[in-house]
Scaffold this motif. Structure first.
Motif, PDB file in Angstrom:
ATOM      1  N   SER A   3      16.886   3.777   4.305  1.00 16.32           N
ATOM      2  CA  SER A   3      15.514   3.933   4.797  1.00 16.32           C
ATOM      3  C   SER A   3      14.556   2.985   4.078  1.00 16.32           C
ATOM      4  N   THR A   4      14.810   2.699   2.807  1.00 12.89           N
ATOM      5  CA  THR A   4      13.911   1.837   2.040  1.00 12.89           C
ATOM      6  C   THR A   4      14.074   0.366   2.408  1.00 12.89           C
ATOM      7  N   ALA A   5      15.310  -0.112   2.486  1.00  8.64           N
ATOM      8  CA  ALA A   5      15.534  -1.533   2.770  1.00  8.64           C
ATOM      9  C   ALA A   5      14.989  -1.948   4.135  1.00  8.64           C
ATOM     10  N   PRO A   6      15.278  -1.215   5.230  1.00 11.88           N
ATOM     11  CA  PRO A   6      14.706  -1.636   6.503  1.00 11.88           C
ATOM     12  C   PRO A   6      13.190  -1.461   6.570  1.00 11.88           C
ATOM     13  N   THR A   7      12.637  -0.537   5.779  1.00 16.50           N
ATOM     14  CA  THR A   7      11.179  -0.452   5.702  1.00 16.50           C
ATOM     15  C   THR A   7      10.623  -1.743   5.110  1.00 16.50           C
ATOM     16  N   GLY A   8      11.315  -2.289   4.117  1.00 10.12           N
ATOM     17  CA  GLY A   8      10.921  -3.582   3.569  1.00 10.12           C
ATOM     18  C   GLY A   8      11.044  -4.692   4.591  1.00 10.12           C
ATOM     19  N   VAL A   9      12.112  -4.662   5.391  1.00  9.29           N
ATOM     20  CA  VAL A   9      12.297  -5.673   6.438  1.00  9.29           C
ATOM     21  C   VAL A   9      11.181  -5.567   7.471  1.00  9.29           C
ATOM     22  N   LEU A  10      10.872  -4.345   7.912  1.00  6.05           N
ATOM     23  CA  LEU A  10       9.777  -4.164   8.864  1.00  6.05           C
ATOM     24  C   LEU A  10       8.462  -4.659   8.275  1.00  6.05           C
ATOM     25  N   SER A  11       8.260  -4.398   7.005  1.00 11.73           N
ATOM     26  CA  SER A  11       7.038  -4.866   6.338  1.00 11.73           C
ATOM     27  C   SER A  11       6.955  -6.394   6.390  1.00 11.73           C
ATOM     28  N   CYS A  12       8.062  -7.060   6.126  1.00 10.18           N
ATOM     29  CA  CYS A  12       8.082  -8.536   6.221  1.00 10.18           C
ATOM     30  C   CYS A  12       7.781  -9.008   7.637  1.00 10.18           C
ATOM     31  N   LYS A  13       8.411  -8.382   8.610  1.00 18.04           N
ATOM     32  CA  LYS A  13       8.201  -8.784  10.008  1.00 18.04           C
ATOM     33  C   LYS A  13       6.730  -8.604  10.405  1.00 18.04           C
ATOM     34  N   LEU A  14       6.142  -7.482   9.991  1.00 14.45           N
ATOM     35  CA  LEU A  14       4.734  -7.263  10.320  1.00 14.45           C
ATOM     36  C   LEU A  14       3.834  -8.249   9.574  1.00 14.45           C
ATOM     37  N   TYR A  15       4.188  -8.587   8.355  1.00  6.96           N
ATOM     38  CA  TYR A  15       3.412  -9.606   7.636  1.00  6.96           C
ATOM     39  C   TYR A  15       3.480 -10.944   8.375  1.00  6.96           C
ATOM     40  N   GLN A  16       4.677 -11.320   8.821  1.00  6.31           N
ATOM     41  CA  GLN A  16       4.823 -12.584   9.549  1.00  6.31           C
ATOM     42  C   GLN A  16       4.021 -12.590  10.849  1.00  6.31           C
ATOM     43  N   LEU A  17       3.876 -11.428  11.478  1.00  3.50           N
ATOM     44  CA  LEU A  17       3.147 -11.336  12.743  1.00  3.50           C
ATOM     45  C   LEU A  17       1.637 -11.243  12.557  1.00  3.50           C
ATOM     46  N   THR A  18       1.195 -10.638  11.445  1.00  2.00           N
ATOM     47  CA  THR A  18      -0.234 -10.345  11.281  1.00  2.00           C
ATOM     48  C   THR A  18      -0.880 -11.039  10.089  1.00  2.00           C
ATOM     49  N   HIS A  19      -0.088 -11.420   9.100  1.00  5.63           N
ATOM     50  CA  HIS A  19      -0.569 -11.991   7.829  1.00  5.63           C
ATOM     51  C   HIS A  19      -1.453 -11.021   7.050  1.00  5.63           C
ATOM     52  N   GLU A  20      -1.277  -9.713   7.277  1.00  2.00           N
ATOM     53  CA  GLU A  20      -2.001  -8.704   6.511  1.00  2.00           C
ATOM     54  C   GLU A  20      -1.255  -8.442   5.211  1.00  2.00           C
ATOM     55  N   GLN A  21      -1.948  -8.551   4.092  1.00  8.42           N
ATOM     56  CA  GLN A  21      -1.353  -8.476   2.765  1.00  8.42           C
ATOM     57  C   GLN A  21      -0.653  -7.153   2.497  1.00  8.42           C
ATOM     58  N   LYS A  22      -1.135  -6.055   3.074  1.00 12.66           N
ATOM     59  CA  LYS A  22      -0.521  -4.751   2.788  1.00 12.66           C
ATOM     60  C   LYS A  22       0.949  -4.724   3.184  1.00 12.66           C
ATOM     61  N   TYR A  23       1.316  -5.468   4.205  1.00  8.20           N
ATOM     62  CA  TYR A  23       2.715  -5.491   4.632  1.00  8.20           C
ATOM     63  C   TYR A  23       3.572  -6.240   3.623  1.00  8.20           C
ATOM     64  N   LEU A  24       3.090  -7.366   3.144  1.00  5.50           N
ATOM     65  CA  LEU A  24       3.839  -8.110   2.131  1.00  5.50           C
ATOM     66  C   LEU A  24       3.940  -7.300   0.839  1.00  5.50           C
ATOM     67  N   ASP A  25       2.874  -6.642   0.459  1.00  3.77           N
ATOM     68  CA  ASP A  25       2.888  -5.821  -0.754  1.00  3.77           C
ATOM     69  C   ASP A  25       3.950  -4.727  -0.661  1.00  3.77           C
ATOM     70  N   LYS A  26       4.040  -4.060   0.483  1.00  2.00           N
ATOM     71  CA  LYS A  26       5.034  -2.987   0.648  1.00  2.00           C
ATOM     72  C   LYS A  26       6.446  -3.569   0.665  1.00  2.00           C
ATOM     73  N   ALA A  27       6.631  -4.732   1.260  1.00  2.00           N
ATOM     74  CA  ALA A  27       7.954  -5.364   1.271  1.00  2.00           C
ATOM     75  C   ALA A  27       8.422  -5.646  -0.155  1.00  2.00           C
ATOM     76  N   ILE A  28       7.538  -6.176  -0.965  1.00  2.00           N
ATOM     77  CA  ILE A  28       7.877  -6.475  -2.363  1.00  2.00           C
ATOM     78  C   ILE A  28       8.147  -5.187  -3.127  1.00  2.00           C
ATOM     79  N   GLU A  29       7.358  -4.155  -2.863  1.00  3.80           N
ATOM     80  CA  GLU A  29       7.561  -2.865  -3.527  1.00  3.80           C
ATOM     81  C   GLU A  29       8.934  -2.281  -3.166  1.00  3.80           C
ATOM     82  N   CYS A  30       9.311  -2.372  -1.886  1.00  2.07           N
ATOM     83  CA  CYS A  30      10.635  -1.896  -1.460  1.00  2.07           C
ATOM     84  C   CYS A  30      11.734  -2.688  -2.165  1.00  2.07           C
ATOM     85  N   PHE A  31      11.597  -4.012  -2.185  1.00  4.92           N
ATOM     86  CA  PHE A  31      12.595  -4.863  -2.823  1.00  4.92           C
ATOM     87  C   PHE A  31      12.743  -4.522  -4.300  1.00  4.92           C
ATOM     88  N   ASN A  32      11.625  -4.414  -4.993  1.00  8.77           N
ATOM     89  CA  ASN A  32      11.671  -4.125  -6.432  1.00  8.77           C
ATOM     90  C   ASN A  32      12.319  -2.775  -6.719  1.00  8.77           C
TER      91      ASN A  32
END
Length: 192
Positions: A107-136
């Motif tokens: 559940s955590t890893a694909p949430t990070g993937v979705l966060s990356c995809k949404l960041y790529q689509l919107t460039h909203e920082q909250k998505y990148l922040d959550k992706a990094i948090e999931c990865f870490n």
């Protein structure tokens, strides 16, 4: 392929079918395990993230904003309700009305993937922040340092639920594939 027959199947069969699972009665709204006409059923974070990923992909292909909005709604559910400080972070597997029994790689890893995809689509920082948090979190708690594969899940420490406790050390291919995709997407975005 760009063939409109596939879009027709998506719009006339797949999306109306998925709508039957959208629980807009219980808050937060999300997808449940069985169609709504069967009543309320369990709601899983990992099941929701797979649909969110498809919605993001459909938006990337079609530019139809309803898919983006649905992907964002799923992400809100995952990040606001699925993630908490139990076990040091991570996304729960199943929605519970009691303290979580475990946090899962699936559940955590694909949430990070979705966060990356949404960041790529919107460039909203909250998505990148959550992706990094999931990865870490995955790197800190779920990766086996001996072979770099990922464990299945971790339960909270009974003495301090904010810390990881019993580790379920089974390793499944999907539990390594999604963290790898997350790492690749983060590299593509950040070059780190």
């Amino acid at each position: 392929t760009g063939d409109k027959k596939y879009l027709k199947v998506l719009e006339e069969r797949i999306l109306p079918g998925l709508e039957q699972y959208w629980d807009n009665i219980r808050e937060p709204f999300c997808y449940q395990s069985y169609p709504m006409f069967n009543g309320e059923s369990d709601r899983f974070y990992d099941d929701n993230v797979w649909i969110g990923l498809d919605m993001a992909k459909w938006y990337a292909i079609s530019k139809d904003v309803r898919y983006l909005n649905q992907a964002k709604a799923v992400w809100d559910y995952l990040s606001q309700y699925g993630w908490d400080n139990t076990c040091g972070g991570g996304v729960h597997w199943k929605e519970l009305n009691e303290p979580s029994k475990s946090k899962h790689t699936c559940s955590t890893a694909p949430t990070g993937v979705l966060s990356c995809k949404l960041y790529q689509l919107t460039h909203e920082q909250k998505y990148l922040d959550k992706a990094i948090e999931c990865f870490n979190w995955l790197q800190a708690y779920m990766q086996d340092p001996s072979d770099h594969l990922y464990y299945d899940n971790v339960s909270p420490d009974p003495e301090d639920p904010t810390q990881p406790g019993r580790m379920e050390t089974n390793k499944y291919s999907y539990n390594s594939g999604q963290p790898l995709q997350l790492a690749c997407l983060l590299y593509k975005i950040t070059k780190n």
